[in-house]
Structures are given as structure tokens and as C-alpha cells.
Design a protein around this motif. Sequence first.
Motif, PDB file in Angstrom:
ATOM      1  N   GLU A   1       0.851  -1.208   0.000  1.00 58.36           N
ATOM      2  CA  GLU A   1       0.000   0.000   0.000  1.00 58.36           C
ATOM      3  C   GLU A   1       0.879   1.248   0.000  1.00 58.36           C
ATOM      4  OE1 GLU A   1      -3.865   0.017   0.162  1.00 58.36           O
ATOM      5  OE2 GLU A   1      -2.859   1.676  -0.837  1.00 58.36           O
ATOM      6  N   ASN A   2       1.913   1.177   0.832  1.00 60.56           N
ATOM      7  CA  ASN A   2       2.813   2.323   0.968  1.00 60.56           C
ATOM      8  C   ASN A   2       3.478   2.681  -0.362  1.00 60.56           C
ATOM      9  OD1 ASN A   2       4.148   4.359   2.204  1.00 60.56           O
ATOM     10  ND2 ASN A   2       5.829   3.079   2.954  1.00 60.56           N
ATOM     11  N   THR A   3       3.927   1.643  -1.092  1.00 62.73           N
ATOM     12  CA  THR A   3       4.607   1.932  -2.362  1.00 62.73           C
ATOM     13  C   THR A   3       3.640   2.574  -3.357  1.00 62.73           C
ATOM     14  OG1 THR A   3       4.150  -0.296  -3.098  1.00 62.73           O
ATOM     15  CG2 THR A   3       6.336   0.102  -2.164  1.00 62.73           C
ATOM     16  N   ASP A   4       2.370   2.117  -3.374  1.00 60.21           N
ATOM     17  CA  ASP A   4       1.356   2.743  -4.233  1.00 60.21           C
ATOM     18  C   ASP A   4       1.285   4.230  -3.925  1.00 60.21           C
ATOM     19  OD1 ASP A   4       0.865   0.247  -5.044  1.00 60.21           O
ATOM     20  OD2 ASP A   4      -1.290   0.247  -4.649  1.00 60.21           O
ATOM     21  N   ALA A   5       1.196   4.541  -2.627  1.00 63.02           N
ATOM     22  CA  ALA A   5       1.065   5.937  -2.210  1.00 63.02           C
ATOM     23  C   ALA A   5       2.307   6.716  -2.620  1.00 63.02           C
ATOM     24  CB  ALA A   5       0.853   6.013  -0.706  1.00 63.02           C
ATOM     25  N   GLN A   6       3.478   6.100  -2.463  1.00 61.38           N
ATOM     26  CA  GLN A   6       4.714   6.795  -2.848  1.00 61.38           C
ATOM     27  C   GLN A   6       4.757   7.035  -4.354  1.00 61.38           C
ATOM     28  OE1 GLN A   6       7.553   4.103  -1.219  1.00 61.38           O
ATOM     29  NE2 GLN A   6       7.612   5.120   0.766  1.00 61.38           N
ATOM     30  N   ARG A   7       4.325   6.017  -5.120  1.00 63.96           N
ATOM     31  CA  ARG A   7       4.409   6.130  -6.567  1.00 63.96           C
ATOM     32  C   ARG A   7       3.469   7.193  -7.113  1.00 63.96           C
ATOM     33  NH1 ARG A   7       5.522   0.337  -7.054  1.00 63.96           N
ATOM     34  NH2 ARG A   7       3.307  -0.128  -7.158  1.00 63.96           N
ATOM     35  N   THR A   8       2.391   7.456  -6.381  1.00 68.86           N
ATOM     36  CA  THR A   8       1.438   8.448  -6.878  1.00 68.86           C
ATOM     37  C   THR A   8       1.506   9.759  -6.098  1.00 68.86           C
ATOM     38  OG1 THR A   8      -0.265   7.444  -5.481  1.00 68.86           O
ATOM     39  CG2 THR A   8      -0.186   6.728  -7.777  1.00 68.86           C
ATOM     40  N   ALA A   9       2.471   9.863  -5.179  1.00 63.77           N
ATOM     41  CA  ALA A   9       2.558  11.068  -4.338  1.00 63.77           C
ATOM     42  C   ALA A   9       2.768  12.336  -5.161  1.00 63.77           C
ATOM     43  CB  ALA A   9       3.677  10.908  -3.313  1.00 63.77           C
ATOM     44  N   PHE A  10       3.468  12.206  -6.310  1.00 66.70           N
ATOM     45  CA  PHE A  10       3.747  13.402  -7.122  1.00 66.70           C
ATOM     46  C   PHE A  10       2.468  13.986  -7.738  1.00 66.70           C
ATOM     47  CE2 PHE A  10       3.664  10.080 -10.232  1.00 66.70           C
ATOM     48  CZ  PHE A  10       3.180  10.681 -11.381  1.00 66.70           C
ATOM     49  N   LEU A  11       1.358  13.241  -7.689  1.00 65.79           N
ATOM     50  CA  LEU A  11       0.100  13.754  -8.235  1.00 65.79           C
ATOM     51  C   LEU A  11      -0.596  14.695  -7.243  1.00 65.79           C
ATOM     52  CD1 LEU A  11      -1.305  10.387  -9.679  1.00 65.79           C
ATOM     53  CD2 LEU A  11       0.007  12.126 -10.882  1.00 65.79           C
ATOM     54  N   LEU A  12      -0.180  14.637  -5.992  1.00 61.11           N
ATOM     55  CA  LEU A  12      -0.848  15.423  -4.950  1.00 61.11           C
ATOM     56  C   LEU A  12      -0.421  16.891  -4.976  1.00 61.11           C
ATOM     57  CD1 LEU A  12      -0.561  12.989  -1.881  1.00 61.11           C
ATOM     58  CD2 LEU A  12      -2.422  13.163  -3.533  1.00 61.11           C
ATOM     59  N   ARG A  13      -1.339  17.744  -4.535  1.00 52.93           N
ATOM     60  CA  ARG A  13      -1.079  19.181  -4.320  1.00 52.93           C
ATOM     61  C   ARG A  13      -0.653  19.952  -5.561  1.00 52.93           C
ATOM     62  NH1 ARG A  13       0.365  16.464  -0.056  1.00 52.93           N
ATOM     63  NH2 ARG A  13      -0.877  16.870   1.809  1.00 52.93           N
ATOM     64  N   LYS A  14      -0.974  19.433  -6.746  1.00 50.06           N
ATOM     65  CA  LYS A  14      -0.735  20.209  -7.967  1.00 50.06           C
ATOM     66  C   LYS A  14      -2.093  20.550  -8.559  1.00 50.06           C
ATOM     67  CE  LYS A  14       3.606  18.129  -9.665  1.00 50.06           C
ATOM     68  NZ  LYS A  14       3.884  17.049  -8.697  1.00 50.06           N
ATOM     69  N   ARG A  15      -2.136  21.620  -9.335  1.00 51.29           N
ATOM     70  CA  ARG A  15      -3.373  21.975 -10.041  1.00 51.29           C
ATOM     71  C   ARG A  15      -3.469  21.182 -11.334  1.00 51.29           C
ATOM     72  NH1 ARG A  15      -5.757  27.361 -10.206  1.00 51.29           N
ATOM     73  NH2 ARG A  15      -5.559  27.114 -12.454  1.00 51.29           N
ATOM     74  N   TRP A  16      -4.455  20.330 -11.434  1.00 49.00           N
ATOM     75  CA  TRP A  16      -4.652  19.533 -12.651  1.00 49.00           C
ATOM     76  C   TRP A  16      -5.866  20.053 -13.395  1.00 49.00           C
ATOM     77  CZ3 TRP A  16      -0.776  16.431 -13.940  1.00 49.00           C
ATOM     78  CH2 TRP A  16       0.055  15.931 -12.927  1.00 49.00           C
TER      79      TRP A  16
END
Length: 290
Positions: A1-16
Motif C-alpha cells: 500500500e505504501n509503495t502505491d502511495a509513494q508512486r502516486t505522491a507526485f500527483l498530490l497538491r498540484k493543479r490539474w
Amino acid sequence: ENTDAQRTAFLLRKRWTLYSVTPLYRFSNARLRDYARLLSAFIAAEKQKGLAVEVGVELDIKVAVSSLPDLKGGDQDEAAILVQVRSLPSSFASTKNSEEKLIWSGWFCCVSGDALPEDVPEDFTCLPLFLVNGAECYTSIVGSWFQKTFDCCFRRLAISPLNLSWMAAMWTGCKVDKTASAMELVFSVPCLSHPLDISYAIHTEDAKALWNTVQKTPGEITQEEVDVFMDCLYSHFYRHFRIHLPATKLVKVSTAVASAHCDGIIKFLQSQYLTGVLMLLTELALSQIQ
């Protein structure tokens, strides 16, 4: 679960910025490297035509196309596809700031929880939601390459006030760890000579307590519950300020889970709710292309 979160962490807090995309014709996950090379050449050719992206700077760029297998709602969903454009340092750049710089990202995804349209023909890949962070000029170049190559069509995806109110209700009900920031609703007042927005902030605990009194079946939400929830917020606001919010337009919702603007701009704030928010957005994108 942790690796999933790490792999997608760069998607957080950006304006999409959100787009809907019709199914891609003859798209193959086995050819992502080829696509990166071809897209890179296409961007270079477009810039040669004088569509210089940053005036006065001749940037060499590198495109990477990769798969994000964690972003799926169910087994029927295609893996998400990430497209990244990086600028390479020019040969005469000073060594100090001569590392690659990410200048544009976009990703295609389908988080449908297997509620996919059944009638997608065999040669087509359904990735109906496209999210972009970066300069508009790259969005249009990348978009036109995908349209030419896979015979698909992109459209900006707006979020209606009705869908924003659903988001407000759904995200209020989510469990968020640490002391979360207040929920904020922004309304725009129509028919004025100058724009006027009204911002309405509600403590997360208060909003959650209200939602808990409204929601009948945990895990399920009805339109009626969303309406009651919003009406309670409206009448509370009216009691204090004598302003009739239903006469305005809900344009933005910010919660601890995510924030969404009616222009189709989204910010993900919690990795554990990423797929849940994407499921909702995939549904909106699918309804726009059907």
C-alpha cells in the motif's frame, strides 16, 4: 500500500486541468517507448515552425511515457498512462543549473470500478479522463499528436454546481487524519457589473457532524441527502448574513480530501482518497463522451 502511495505522491497538491478523451484507436502499452520518441520529434518539429514555447530560449526537450498501474478502480480498467515533458540543459548552460527540469505532465486514466461502457470496440482503449499540469502550449501540442495518432478527441471537462455539491458532501464524510483545514465553498454572484465571490468556510468537524445527521446509509449517498446537506448550510448562512446562497452559483469546493473548481481544475490532497476522487471524475468524463 505504501509503495502505491509513494508512486502516486507526485500527483498530490498540484493543479490539474481536466479533459475528457474519446477512446484511443490502436493504442498499445507495449509501445510506450516508441510513443515517447515520436512525440518528442513532433514537439521539436512544432517548435521549429516558430511556435517557440519559451521565447528566446532554445530548449531541448525529452518526453517520457510510462504506465501507472496503481491507478485503477477495478480489473477491467486500463492502467493509467503518464506523459512527462522535461527540458534538457543546453550544452553551453552553466553546470550549476544544468539538470533536467519537468515542464509539463499529463496523464490518461480510467478509474471506473468496472462500470465501463460495454460497447468499446476491440481496437480501442478507453482512458476517458486526461489531467494536465503545465503550459497550455504543450497541452495543445501533445493533444494534437494524440488526436492525430490515435484518432481521439479531447474536450475540456467542466464540473457543474450539482457535481460540486456532491463532492462537498462526499468528501465531508471521509475520515481524514490530522486536524484538517476547514471546508470552504465559494459562490459567485451572477448579474453584477463586477465579479463578486462569496467564500463560506465551515469547520471540518461541524460539516462532518451535519453530514452524519443527514446520511441514512453509510457508504451510500443519494441526491436527496446532498440537497438536505446543502440546504442546511444555506439556511445557516442566511440566518447569519441574510444572503440567499441558492440564488448564486457554487464555483469551488475545498476540503481536506481535494479541491475542485467548476472550470475543471482539481487538486488531490490525500493519497488514500485518490482513486475515489478519480472514480467520480472518470464518471463525469465518460458521461461527456457518450
